[in-house]
Motif scaffolding. Structure first.
Motif, mmCIF file in Angstrom:
data_model
loop_
_atom_site.group_PDB
_atom_site.id
_atom_site.type_symbol
_atom_site.label_atom_id
_atom_site.label_comp_id
_atom_site.label_asym_id
_atom_site.label_seq_id
_atom_site.Cartn_x
_atom_site.Cartn_y
_atom_site.Cartn_z
ATOM 1 N N LEU A 1 0.851 -1.197 0.000
ATOM 2 C CA LEU A 1 0.000 0.000 0.000
ATOM 3 C C LEU A 1 0.886 1.247 0.000
ATOM 4 O O LEU A 1 1.874 1.310 0.737
ATOM 5 N N THR A 2 0.512 2.208 -0.823
ATOM 6 C CA THR A 2 1.199 3.501 -0.821
ATOM 7 C C THR A 2 0.167 4.594 -0.579
ATOM 8 O O THR A 2 -0.788 4.731 -1.347
ATOM 9 N N VAL A 3 0.339 5.324 0.525
ATOM 10 C CA VAL A 3 -0.571 6.417 0.853
ATOM 11 C C VAL A 3 0.023 7.699 0.290
ATOM 12 O O VAL A 3 1.155 8.078 0.632
ATOM 13 N N LEU A 4 -0.722 8.353 -0.585
ATOM 14 C CA LEU A 4 -0.262 9.628 -1.150
ATOM 15 C C LEU A 4 -1.035 10.764 -0.495
ATOM 16 O O LEU A 4 -2.263 10.839 -0.606
ATOM 17 N N LEU A 5 -0.306 11.626 0.208
ATOM 18 C CA LEU A 5 -0.937 12.806 0.816
ATOM 19 C C LEU A 5 -0.809 13.941 -0.179
ATOM 20 O O LEU A 5 0.268 14.516 -0.382
ATOM 21 N N ASP B 1 -6.635 13.764 0.574
ATOM 22 C CA ASP B 1 -6.471 15.217 0.540
ATOM 23 C C ASP B 1 -5.761 15.651 1.819
ATOM 24 O O ASP B 1 -6.331 15.587 2.913
ATOM 25 N N ALA B 2 -4.525 16.119 1.656
ATOM 26 C CA ALA B 2 -3.716 16.453 2.838
ATOM 27 C C ALA B 2 -4.157 17.751 3.508
ATOM 28 O O ALA B 2 -3.641 18.114 4.567
ATOM 29 N N ALA B 3 -5.143 18.437 2.906
ATOM 30 C CA ALA B 3 -5.667 19.647 3.556
ATOM 31 C C ALA B 3 -6.708 19.289 4.617
ATOM 32 O O ALA B 3 -7.111 20.135 5.419
ATOM 33 N N ALA B 4 -7.161 18.045 4.648
ATOM 34 C CA ALA B 4 -8.137 17.613 5.673
ATOM 35 C C ALA B 4 -7.462 17.594 7.047
ATOM 36 O O ALA B 4 -6.237 17.733 7.152
ATOM 37 N N SER B 5 -8.260 17.400 8.100
ATOM 38 C CA SER B 5 -7.658 17.418 9.438
ATOM 39 C C SER B 5 -6.802 16.172 9.633
ATOM 40 O O SER B 5 -7.086 15.110 9.068
ATOM 41 N N PRO B 6 -5.732 16.294 10.438
ATOM 42 C CA PRO B 6 -4.873 15.131 10.687
ATOM 43 C C PRO B 6 -5.661 13.923 11.205
ATOM 44 O O PRO B 6 -5.384 12.785 10.823
ATOM 45 N N GLU B 7 -6.686 14.177 12.024
ATOM 46 C CA GLU B 7 -7.473 13.054 12.576
ATOM 47 C C GLU B 7 -8.255 12.352 11.472
ATOM 48 O O GLU B 7 -8.322 11.119 11.428
ATOM 49 N N ALA B 8 -8.854 13.164 10.575
ATOM 50 C CA ALA B 8 -9.649 12.574 9.489
ATOM 51 C C ALA B 8 -8.745 11.753 8.563
ATOM 52 O O ALA B 8 -9.109 10.654 8.121
#
Ligand code: TYD
Length: 209
Positions: A133-137, A188-195
């Motif tokens: 798995l690769t998570v792209l922020l 979407d890296a603009a979302a909150s860190p928790e989300a």
């Protein structure tokens, strides 16, 4: 990576996209659930890699594009052979900040090398190893820049690159994710860190259960 017992997760994104925050959160959570996590990074996830990291990030002055690509590939070759594969063979979870997609996005964005040759070089170095798995922020470079500006630490060589370079890095990442939708989770890296952490956790749980 097929044929090994562990699970390999990589995090990718531009500078300032929040990878470090997310990988720390995920690592802590997996450890709390009793999993053995090898939390590592490129460049610099091995002793040899630390030396290479020092060159690629802190050398003052230019490094020829092919030399730079080879340095990242050398770091990768040693890291995969001595850290990642042994951990996966033991059945551990490898959680890694940056991997070959960084090379394709960053070295490719320099415009001298094309994406496919950079990818082939990395695949050769890593004997074809690809993460599960690769998570792209994903983050707009202007937003990333304002985060870095407020972080109050000096820029390294790549962070100091011009805005259009970072725009090309972002585009290259998105093209990679589109080409391999099963491997990538784009957030979407603009979302909150928790989300963001919740989305990552949900996907990782599917993988490890
Ligand atoms: P690092 O301090 O680890 O930054 P970050 O917290 O953003 O991951 O610096 C890594 C830098 O190296 C980053 O600017 C991207 C760059 N890089 C490449 O250009 N090619 C690569 O193959 C890798 C792994 C990193």
């Amino acid at each position: 990576m097929t044929s090994s017992r562990g699970v390999w997760i990589t995090l990718e994104g531009g500078d300032g996209s929040g990878k470090t925050t997310q990988s720390n959160l995920l690592s802590a959570r997996l450890e709390a659930s009793g999993r053995t996590v090898v939390h590592t990074r490129e460049p610099g996830g091995s002793e040899v890699g630390q030396l290479i990291r020092n060159i690629v990030l802190h050398h003052r002055g230019d490094i020829a594009p092919r030399a730079e690509a080879l340095l990242y590939a050398a770091d990768r070759a040693h890291h995969v052979a001595t850290v990642v594969r042994p951990a996966l063979d033991r059945g551990d979870i490898v959680l890694q900040d940056r991997y070959l997609d960084s090379s394709v996005a960053y070295q490719g964005a320099g415009r001298v090398l094309d994406a496919s040759e950079v990818r082939d070089l990395s695949l050769w170095a890593a004997e074809g190893a690809l993460p599960d798995l690769t998570v792209l922020l994903d983050l707009d470079p202007a937003a990333a820049r304002s985060r870095l500006d407020s972080a109050d630490k000096p820029f390294d060589r790549l962070e100091a690159e011009k805005a259009d370079f970072h725009g090309r890095v972002r585009d290259a990442y998105l093209a990679l994710a589109e080409a391999e939708p099963d491997r990538f989770l784009v957030l979407d890296a603009a979302a909150s860190p928790e989300a963001i952490a919740d989305r990552i956790r949900a996907r990782v749980e599917e993988l490890i259960h």
